[in-house]
Design an enzyme around this catalytic site. Structure first.
Site, PDB file in Angstrom:
ATOM      1  N   THR A  90       0.878  -1.187   0.000  1.00  0.00           N
ATOM      2  CA  THR A  90       0.000   0.000   0.000  1.00  0.00           C
ATOM      3  C   THR A  90       0.911   1.232   0.000  1.00  0.00           C
ATOM      4  OG1 THR A  90      -0.155  -0.278   2.413  1.00  0.00           O
ATOM      5  CG2 THR A  90      -2.031  -1.013   1.117  1.00  0.00           C
ATOM      6  N   ASN A 144       1.885   3.148  14.400  1.00  0.00           N
ATOM      7  CA  ASN A 144       3.105   3.473  13.644  1.00  0.00           C
ATOM      8  C   ASN A 144       3.440   4.953  13.736  1.00  0.00           C
ATOM      9  OD1 ASN A 144       3.809   0.951  12.901  1.00  0.00           O
ATOM     10  ND2 ASN A 144       3.474   1.185  10.719  1.00  0.00           N
ATOM     11  N   PHE A 171      12.577   2.646  20.863  1.00  0.00           N
ATOM     12  CA  PHE A 171      12.404   3.758  19.910  1.00  0.00           C
ATOM     13  C   PHE A 171      12.929   5.076  20.476  1.00  0.00           C
ATOM     14  CE2 PHE A 171       9.869   0.434  18.274  1.00  0.00           C
ATOM     15  CZ  PHE A 171       9.929   0.566  16.902  1.00  0.00           C
ATOM     16  N   GLY A 182      19.238   9.106  16.125  1.00  0.00           N
ATOM     17  CA  GLY A 182      19.954   8.692  14.919  1.00  0.00           C
ATOM     18  C   GLY A 182      19.700   9.623  13.759  1.00  0.00           C
ATOM     19  N   CYS A 215       7.504   1.368   6.051  1.00  0.00           N
ATOM     20  CA  CYS A 215       6.247   1.620   6.778  1.00  0.00           C
ATOM     21  C   CYS A 215       6.123   3.026   7.370  1.00  0.00           C
ATOM     22  CB  CYS A 215       6.069   0.581   7.880  1.00  0.00           C
ATOM     23  SG  CYS A 215       5.751  -1.058   7.203  1.00  0.00           S
TER      24      CYS A 215
HETATM   25  P1  NAD Z   1       6.098  -6.013  -0.445  1.00  0.00           P
HETATM   26  O1  NAD Z   1       6.142  -5.008  -1.516  1.00  0.00           O
HETATM   27  O2  NAD Z   1       7.363  -6.581   0.103  1.00  0.00           O
HETATM   28  O3  NAD Z   1       5.219  -7.247  -0.935  1.00  0.00           O
HETATM   29  C1  NAD Z   1       3.984  -7.110  -1.567  1.00  0.00           C
HETATM   30  C2  NAD Z   1       3.868  -8.231  -2.597  1.00  0.00           C
HETATM   31  O4  NAD Z   1       2.525  -8.228  -3.097  1.00  0.00           O
HETATM   32  C3  NAD Z   1       4.766  -8.056  -3.828  1.00  0.00           C
HETATM   33  O5  NAD Z   1       5.571  -9.207  -3.978  1.00  0.00           O
HETATM   34  C4  NAD Z   1       3.789  -7.911  -4.983  1.00  0.00           C
HETATM   35  O6  NAD Z   1       4.248  -8.483  -6.183  1.00  0.00           O
HETATM   36  C5  NAD Z   1       2.577  -8.633  -4.457  1.00  0.00           C
HETATM   37  N1  NAD Z   1       1.317  -8.306  -5.102  1.00  0.00           N
HETATM   38  C6  NAD Z   1       0.798  -7.081  -5.338  1.00  0.00           C
HETATM   39  N2  NAD Z   1      -0.399  -7.197  -5.943  1.00  0.00           N
HETATM   40  C7  NAD Z   1      -0.642  -8.526  -6.083  1.00  0.00           C
HETATM   41  C8  NAD Z   1      -1.721  -9.280  -6.635  1.00  0.00           C
HETATM   42  N3  NAD Z   1      -2.791  -8.690  -7.137  1.00  0.00           N
HETATM   43  N4  NAD Z   1      -1.622 -10.612  -6.641  1.00  0.00           N
HETATM   44  C9  NAD Z   1      -0.541 -11.245  -6.123  1.00  0.00           C
HETATM   45  N5  NAD Z   1       0.494 -10.573  -5.575  1.00  0.00           N
HETATM   46  C10 NAD Z   1       0.450  -9.225  -5.563  1.00  0.00           C
HETATM   47  O7  NAD Z   1       5.223  -5.362   0.719  1.00  0.00           O
HETATM   48  P2  NAD Z   1       5.353  -5.643   2.299  1.00  0.00           P
HETATM   49  O8  NAD Z   1       6.503  -4.906   2.882  1.00  0.00           O
HETATM   50  O9  NAD Z   1       5.221  -7.096   2.544  1.00  0.00           O
HETATM   51  O10 NAD Z   1       4.043  -4.896   2.826  1.00  0.00           O
HETATM   52  C11 NAD Z   1       2.753  -5.377   2.548  1.00  0.00           C
HETATM   53  C12 NAD Z   1       1.754  -4.624   3.406  1.00  0.00           C
HETATM   54  O11 NAD Z   1       2.004  -4.895   4.794  1.00  0.00           O
HETATM   55  C13 NAD Z   1       1.811  -3.106   3.271  1.00  0.00           C
HETATM   56  O12 NAD Z   1       0.516  -2.575   3.389  1.00  0.00           O
HETATM   57  C14 NAD Z   1       2.640  -2.687   4.462  1.00  0.00           C
HETATM   58  O13 NAD Z   1       2.357  -1.380   4.872  1.00  0.00           O
HETATM   59  C15 NAD Z   1       2.194  -3.684   5.508  1.00  0.00           C
HETATM   60  N6  NAD Z   1       3.165  -3.928   6.566  1.00  0.00           N
HETATM   61  C16 NAD Z   1       4.481  -4.075   6.254  1.00  0.00           C
HETATM   62  C17 NAD Z   1       5.384  -4.338   7.268  1.00  0.00           C
HETATM   63  C18 NAD Z   1       6.845  -4.499   6.960  1.00  0.00           C
HETATM   64  O14 NAD Z   1       7.627  -4.564   7.912  1.00  0.00           O
HETATM   65  N7  NAD Z   1       7.248  -4.568   5.698  1.00  0.00           N
HETATM   66  C19 NAD Z   1       4.957  -4.462   8.599  1.00  0.00           C
HETATM   67  C20 NAD Z   1       3.613  -4.331   8.875  1.00  0.00           C
HETATM   68  C21 NAD Z   1       2.722  -4.067   7.843  1.00  0.00           C
END
Ligand code: NAD
Length: 435
Positions: free
Chosen positions: A86, A210, A251, A255, A262
């Site tokens: 997102t 967050n 936190f 730094g 995020c």
């Molecule tokens: P990311 O970009 O690493 O992974 C997302 C994956 O979704 C990608 O591989 C993409 O190809 C796939 N994708 C997108 N549309 C698709 C579809 N229609 N069909 C199949 N696959 C599809 O993202 P992320 O870091 O894993 O974050 C995902 C969500 O989780 C976000 O909303 C983020 O804010 C939230 N989040 C992330 C974290 C973190 O530490 N990264 C922690 C908490 C919440």
């Protein structure tokens, strides 16, 4: 339970591995074929501590599989987790929900029996309502509940956090969906807090949490600036503050500003939601502006350190947005490097895990070293930008031999200032003046 996970990134993959380890049958779908090919071939696409072992075990026993076919992931699933990105909208900076709505549209036609569809992605308030309407409009026969199941894992600790969550927040008014989630997380019963709230509250909890953590980081950075002027030491101040249970010690490491995939986007999205609701959240607005300024200030310090050195070579230790991960998305180190490059800086960098991901972003704009000492060879200043543990054990005597000018900007307070000075370094850190 059969679980389909849409999106196999930093959230989807560790979650899939964790749920398979708990005994579920997990099918992960991603639209990036190369990612799925790698995973099918047993190659992990992200670095997370402890992930490799569990990944190997659960792919070998067949509980965890990967596909590019939405149908294979959704058909017959009891639970579908949406874990797609997102990202911030390029213009408004609100959360861009195009991947969420695309995933909801694609999954709708494969729903057969009753299915719980949970958003693990961080989504604005009201997104659950929109997903529900979208799925109904695409598949009138579908029996399903859309719930909010926000993810709180920390990158770098994803596996640890999956098995030891501080809390599990479930946003739903459906008893049937709530029972399914209770069943899913039964192994954690009595070990964590499970909070059942409305979908809208759950969506808000994620952003409010967050934004609060980002504010805490920005707060200690401002206190660090004050300490540098007042003769106090921000590490001591943070320690004293953190001993108060109401504040807590996490936190509070001063730094270079917060970053990662995020905090920057979630603070912007929360600020946008506040403005749209007619109630701007001034603390968050100030946090965003202050954090941007922070990175500029850090770059200015580096430029100042080399301003009288012709053809200065800058060594950078650390590229990832924090230790324990290879993720360079919105890394403050990247922003600082970009600012230095805008001033034609000559940079050689090293990061224990993030060289590949950094190279994808920076290409040949900087040089890359095989280890931390090679990066520092003949450098005029060494800048520490990520708090990797190995940097704190640096051999300062050896470093002093290697560098052309002995200057260290320790922006993560990793080194012992007295030792650095003993070996002849001109040394600066964050939040205290060193004599
Ligand atoms: P990311 O970009 O690493 O992974 C997302 C994956 O979704 C990608 O591989 C993409 O190809 C796939 N994708 C997108 N549309 C698709 C579809 N229609 N069909 C199949 N696959 C599809 O993202 P992320 O870091 O894993 O974050 C995902 C969500 O989780 C976000 O909303 C983020 O804010 C939230 N989040 C992330 C974290 C973190 O530490 N990264 C922690 C908490 C919440």
């Amino acid at each position: 339970m059969k679980v389909g996970i849409i999106g196999t990134g930093y959230v989807g993959l560790p979650t899939g591995v964790g749920l398979a380890e708990l005994g579920n049958t997990v099918v992960c779908v991603d639209k990036i074929k190369e990612k799925i090919d790698d995973l099918k071939a047993g190659k992990l696409t992200i670095y997370e501590d402890g992930l490799a072992e569990l990944f190997a075990k659960n792919t070998a026993n067949g509980r965890l599989t990967f596909t590019t076919s939405m149908r294979k992931a959704i058909e017959g699933a009891d639970l579908v987790l949406i874990a797609v990105g997102t990202p911030p909208h390029p213009v408004t900076h609100e959360a861009d929900l195009k991947y969420i709505y695309a995933a909801a549209t694609e999954l709708a036609e494969y729903l057969t029996d009753y299915t719980v569809i949970a958003t693990k992605s961080t989504v604005p308030v009201g997104t659950g309502d929109n997903i529900e309407q979208l799925i109904t409009s695409k598949n009138k026969m579908a029996r399903f509940d859309v719930i909010s199941l926000p993810e709180f894992l920390r990158e770098g600790f994803a596996v640890h956090d999956f098995f030891n969550p501080d809390r599990i927040v479930v946003g739903t008014n459906s008893e049937k969906a709530a029972n399914l989630i209770k069943e899913l997380y039964k192994p954690f019963e009595g070990k964590t807090n499970m909070l059942f709230v409305s979908r809208r509250s759950s969506e808000t909890i994620k952003y409010a949490s967050n934004a609060f953590l980002a504010m805490k980081i920005h707060y200690i950075n401002e206190i660090a600036n004050f300490c540098e002027k007042s003769g106090a030491d921000v590490s001591e101040v943070a320690k004293g503050m953190g001993l108060d249970n109401r504040i807590g010690n996490r936190f509070l490491n001063a730094g270079i500003g917060f970053g990662g995939s995020c905090f920057p986007k979630d603070t912007m999205a929360m600020a946008f939601m506040g403005r749209m609701a007619g109630t701007p959240i001034e603390l968050i607005e100030a946090t965003i502006a202050g954090n941007n300024k922070r990175k500029e200030q850090m770059a200015e310090r580096v430029l100042k350190a080399v301003k009288d050195i012709p053809n200065a070579k800058i060594a950078v230790w650390g590229l990832a947005f924090k230790d324990g991960t290879d993720d360079c998305r919105q890394s403050p180190a990247m922003d600082i490097i970009a600012e230095l490059l805008a001033h034609k800086a000559d940079i050689v960098a090293y990061d224990p895990k993030a060289m590949g991901t950094a190279c994808q972003l920076l290409g040949d704009k900087i040089a890359y070293a095989d280890d931390m000492y090679s990066a520092a060879k003949d450098a005029d200043v060494l800048v520490i930008l990520t708090e990797w543990k190995e940097f704190s054990g640096a051999d300062l005597s050896g470093l002093a031999q290697l560098m052309r000018n002995k200057k260290i900007l320790d922006f993560r307070n990793m080194l012992n200032p007295k030792e650095a000075i003993k070996f002849g370094f001109e040394y600066q850190c964050i939040g205290k003046t060193v004599e």
